[in-house]
Design a protein around this motif. Structure first.
Motif, PDB file in Angstrom:
ATOM      1  N   UNK A 129       0.523  -1.523  -0.005  1.00 28.64           N
ATOM      2  CA  UNK A 129       0.036   0.093  -0.160  1.00 28.64           C
ATOM      3  C   UNK A 129       0.479   1.011  -0.332  1.00 28.64           C
ATOM      4  N   UNK A 130       1.916   0.834   0.548  1.00 26.93           N
ATOM      5  CA  UNK A 130       2.994   2.737  -0.182  1.00 26.93           C
ATOM      6  C   UNK A 130       2.869   2.739  -1.950  1.00 26.93           C
ATOM      7  N   UNK A 131       1.551   3.094  -2.681  1.00 25.84           N
ATOM      8  CA  UNK A 131       1.487   3.336  -3.471  1.00 25.84           C
ATOM      9  C   UNK A 131       0.415   4.217  -3.894  1.00 25.84           C
ATOM     10  N   UNK A 132       0.227   4.902  -4.946  1.00 31.68           N
ATOM     11  CA  UNK A 132      -1.048   5.690  -5.199  1.00 31.68           C
ATOM     12  C   UNK A 132      -1.995   4.565  -5.368  1.00 31.68           C
ATOM     13  N   UNK A 133      -2.196   3.512  -6.231  1.00 34.63           N
ATOM     14  CA  UNK A 133      -3.449   2.551  -6.437  1.00 34.63           C
ATOM     15  C   UNK A 133      -2.834   0.896  -5.896  1.00 34.63           C
ATOM     16  N   UNK A 134      -3.979   0.114  -5.980  1.00 29.04           N
ATOM     17  CA  UNK A 134      -3.947  -0.908  -5.934  1.00 29.04           C
ATOM     18  C   UNK A 134      -4.978  -1.345  -6.429  1.00 29.04           C
ATOM     19  N   UNK A 135      -4.849  -2.741  -7.186  1.00 32.19           N
ATOM     20  CA  UNK A 135      -5.814  -3.588  -7.921  1.00 32.19           C
ATOM     21  C   UNK A 135      -6.143  -5.109  -7.287  1.00 32.19           C
ATOM     22  N   UNK A 136      -7.049  -5.128  -6.065  1.00 30.87           N
ATOM     23  CA  UNK A 136      -7.930  -6.569  -5.545  1.00 30.87           C
ATOM     24  C   UNK A 136      -9.255  -6.640  -6.158  1.00 30.87           C
ATOM     25  N   UNK A 137      -9.120  -8.024  -5.195  1.00 28.50           N
ATOM     26  CA  UNK A 137     -10.313  -8.842  -6.072  1.00 28.50           C
ATOM     27  C   UNK A 137     -11.129  -8.385  -4.884  1.00 28.50           C
ATOM     28  N   UNK A 138     -12.376  -7.798  -4.947  1.00 24.49           N
ATOM     29  CA  UNK A 138     -13.922  -7.504  -4.734  1.00 24.49           C
ATOM     30  C   UNK A 138     -14.123  -8.579  -2.516  1.00 24.49           C
ATOM     31  N   UNK A 139     -13.833  -9.562  -3.062  1.00 20.80           N
ATOM     32  CA  UNK A 139     -14.138 -10.756  -2.372  1.00 20.80           C
ATOM     33  C   UNK A 139     -12.862 -10.585  -1.320  1.00 20.80           C
ATOM     34  N   UNK A 140     -11.314  -9.509  -1.073  1.00 25.22           N
ATOM     35  CA  UNK A 140     -10.636  -9.360  -0.206  1.00 25.22           C
ATOM     36  C   UNK A 140     -10.706  -8.436   0.047  1.00 25.22           C
ATOM     37  N   UNK A 141     -11.856  -7.283   0.318  1.00 29.56           N
ATOM     38  CA  UNK A 141     -11.649  -5.816  -0.358  1.00 29.56           C
ATOM     39  C   UNK A 141     -13.246  -5.597   1.039  1.00 29.56           C
ATOM     40  N   UNK A 142     -12.342  -4.914   1.981  1.00 29.37           N
ATOM     41  CA  UNK A 142     -13.888  -4.247   3.110  1.00 29.37           C
ATOM     42  C   UNK A 142     -14.329  -2.487   3.222  1.00 29.37           C
ATOM     43  N   UNK A 143     -15.467  -3.474   3.221  1.00 32.90           N
ATOM     44  CA  UNK A 143     -16.039  -1.354   3.317  1.00 32.90           C
ATOM     45  C   UNK A 143     -15.924  -0.814   4.892  1.00 32.90           C
ATOM     46  N   UNK A 144     -15.060   0.952   5.258  1.00 34.81           N
ATOM     47  CA  UNK A 144     -15.402   1.320   5.918  1.00 34.81           C
ATOM     48  C   UNK A 144     -16.366   2.250   5.994  1.00 34.81           C
TER      49      UNK A 144
END
Length: 346
Positions: A129-144
Motif C-alpha cells: 500500500x505504499x503506492x497510489x493505487x492497488x487492484x484487489x479482488x472484491x472478495x478481499x476488500x472491506x467497507x469502511x
C-alpha cells in the motif's frame, strides 16, 4: 498493466525510495482503489529488513490500506465507484479449504496470498500500500463505515483486526480481566477495543512513561513490568493476556499472572525463538497461544464495531519522504501510536 508511483525497499535493509511499479488491469471481479492513506506496521520493518526470513525485492510494504474505489470489474457486485474501502494483510486465498469456507481465510491451508512480499495467483510478486493505487479482488476488500475517517481507519486493517480477533475469540467482555502487553501501534488499539467490549483492562508496559495515555485510552490499571513487584501483585489475577510486543518475553513470568484456565495470546512476533518451561502452563491448565489477523468477515465486523464505538487509531500523519525516518522512530518506540502515510505525497 498500469504504472503507478510507489515507495519500495530495493534490497534488504536498504532505505525505501520512490519508484514505479506495475499494477494488473482490472479483471472481472477486481476493483481499482485510489489509496488515500497507508499505515506503517512494525511488520513492514521486519519484512523490509528480512527480520522474519528471506524476502522478495524490490518490496513495496503496506497492508493497512484505506482508499476510494475508482473502477470496478464487470462482475463486481459488492462495491461501486466512490465507495470508501480498506485492504488488510491478504489479497487472496484458495477459497476451497475448510478454513476458507469457514471464513478463516487468514489460516488458509494452502496459504493465503499476502498483500505484499507474497506471490499472487498470477505468479507475480505482490506489492503493498505504499503506492497510489492497488487492484484487489472484491472478495478481499472491506467497507469502511462513514463513522470512521480514512486516515484513522487505515491502521485498523492490521493493528485493529490483529487485536480484535483474539479478544473476541477468548471472550473478552464484562467480568473478564484482560491485560495488554505493550502500548504501541497494536497495544493502544487492544486497550480501546477491550474497554469497548466491557472488560477490565490492565496495561503491562516496561515503564510508566505512557501511563496517562493508557488510562485515557480506556485502561483501568497500568503497571510497569520493569518493577518486580508487578508480577507479585498481579499473580493469578488475569483471565487473558494479549502480548502485542515483538521483543522476546519471559513467558513464565507472564503466565504466572493468569488465573486457572487463563490464556496468554501472542500477536507480536519476535524475530528469535523463545523458550518455555512447560510447568508454566501445566500448573493452572493455562494456554499459551498465538493469533494472526482475522478473516474478511471478521475484519468487516471489527470495522463496524469500531465505528459504533468511535474507535480509530491514534495517528501521526506523515509524507512519503518521511518513511525512513518513521521506521527508525518505530524501532525507538517514538510514535503515538501509528504512523500513517498520506499517499498523495508519493
Amino acid at each position: 498493466m498500469t504504472t503507478v508511483a510507489a515507495y519500495a525497499a530495493p534490497a534488504a535493509k536498504a532505505p525505501l525510495e520512490r519508484t514505479t511499479i506495475e499494477r494488473r488491469e482490472v479483471g472481472e471481479h477486481d476493483i481499482l482503489i485510489d489509496i488515500k492513506f497507508a499505515g506503517i506496521c512494525h511488520s513492514d520493518i521486519h519484512q523490509a529488513r528480512e527480520g522474519w526470513g528471506e524476502a522478495i525485492f524490490p518490496m513495496v510494504p503496506g497492508h493497512e490500506i484505506a482508499g476510494v474505489v475508482s473502477e470496478v470489474g464487470s462482475g463486481v457486485t459488492r462495491f461501486r465507484v466512490g465507495d470508501r474501502v480498506g485492504v488488510g494483510c491478504m489479497v487472496d486465498s484458495c477459497r476451497e479449504c475448510d478454513n476458507c469456507r469457514a471464513g478463516l481465510e487468514q489460516y488458509c491451508l494452502n496459504g493465503a496470498t499476502m498483500t505484499y512480499n507474497g506471490i499472487g495467483r498470477d505468479g507475480l510478486p505482490t506489492q503493498g500500500g505504499y503506492a497510489r493505487t492497488i487492484v484487489v479482488d472484491e472478495n478481499y476488500v472491506v467497507r469502511i463505515p462513514e463513522g470512521l475517517s480514512l486516515e484513522e481507519a487505515a491502521p485498523l486493517l492490521c493493528a485493529g483486526i490483529t487485536t480484535y480477533s483474539p479478544l473476541r475469540h477468548w471472550n473478552a467482555g464484562p467480568g473478564k480481566k484482560v491485560a495488554v502487553v505493550g502500548l504501541g501501534g497494536l497495544g493502544h488499539l487492544a486497550v480501546k477495543i477491550a474497554h469497548a467490549l466491557g472488560a477490565e483492562v490492565t496495561v503491562l508496559s516496561q515503564s510508566l512513561r505512557k501511563k496517562d495515555d493508557g488510562l485515557k485510552l480506556g485502561a483501568d490499571h497500568y503497571y510497569a513490568t520493569a518493577d518486580p513487584a508487578t508480577f507479585e501483585n498481579l499473580r493469578g489475577s488475569l483471565d487473558l493476556i494479549v502480548s502485542t510486543v515483538s521483543a522476546p518475553l519471559d513467558l513464565g513470568a507472564y503466565l504466572s499472572l493468569l488465573k486457572t484456565d487463563g490464556a496468554l495470546v501472542n500477536v507480536g512476533a519476535p524475530e528469535e525463538p523463545v523458550s518455555l518451561n512447560l510447568f508454566s502452563v501445566i500448573g493452572g491448565r493455562k494456554t499459551l497461544a498465538g493469533s494472526s489477523i482475522g478473516g474478511i468477515r471478521e475484519t468487516q465486523e471489527m470495522l463496524d464495531f469500531c465505528a459504533e464505538h468511535g474507535i480509530g487509531a491514534e495517528i501521526e500523519l506523515i509524507g512519503a519522504a518521511e518513511i525512513n525516518e518513521a521506521y527508525e522512530r518505530v524501532l525507538n518506540s517514538d510514535v503515538r501510536y501509528r504512523f500513517v502515510i498520506d499517499t498523495a505525497t508519493i
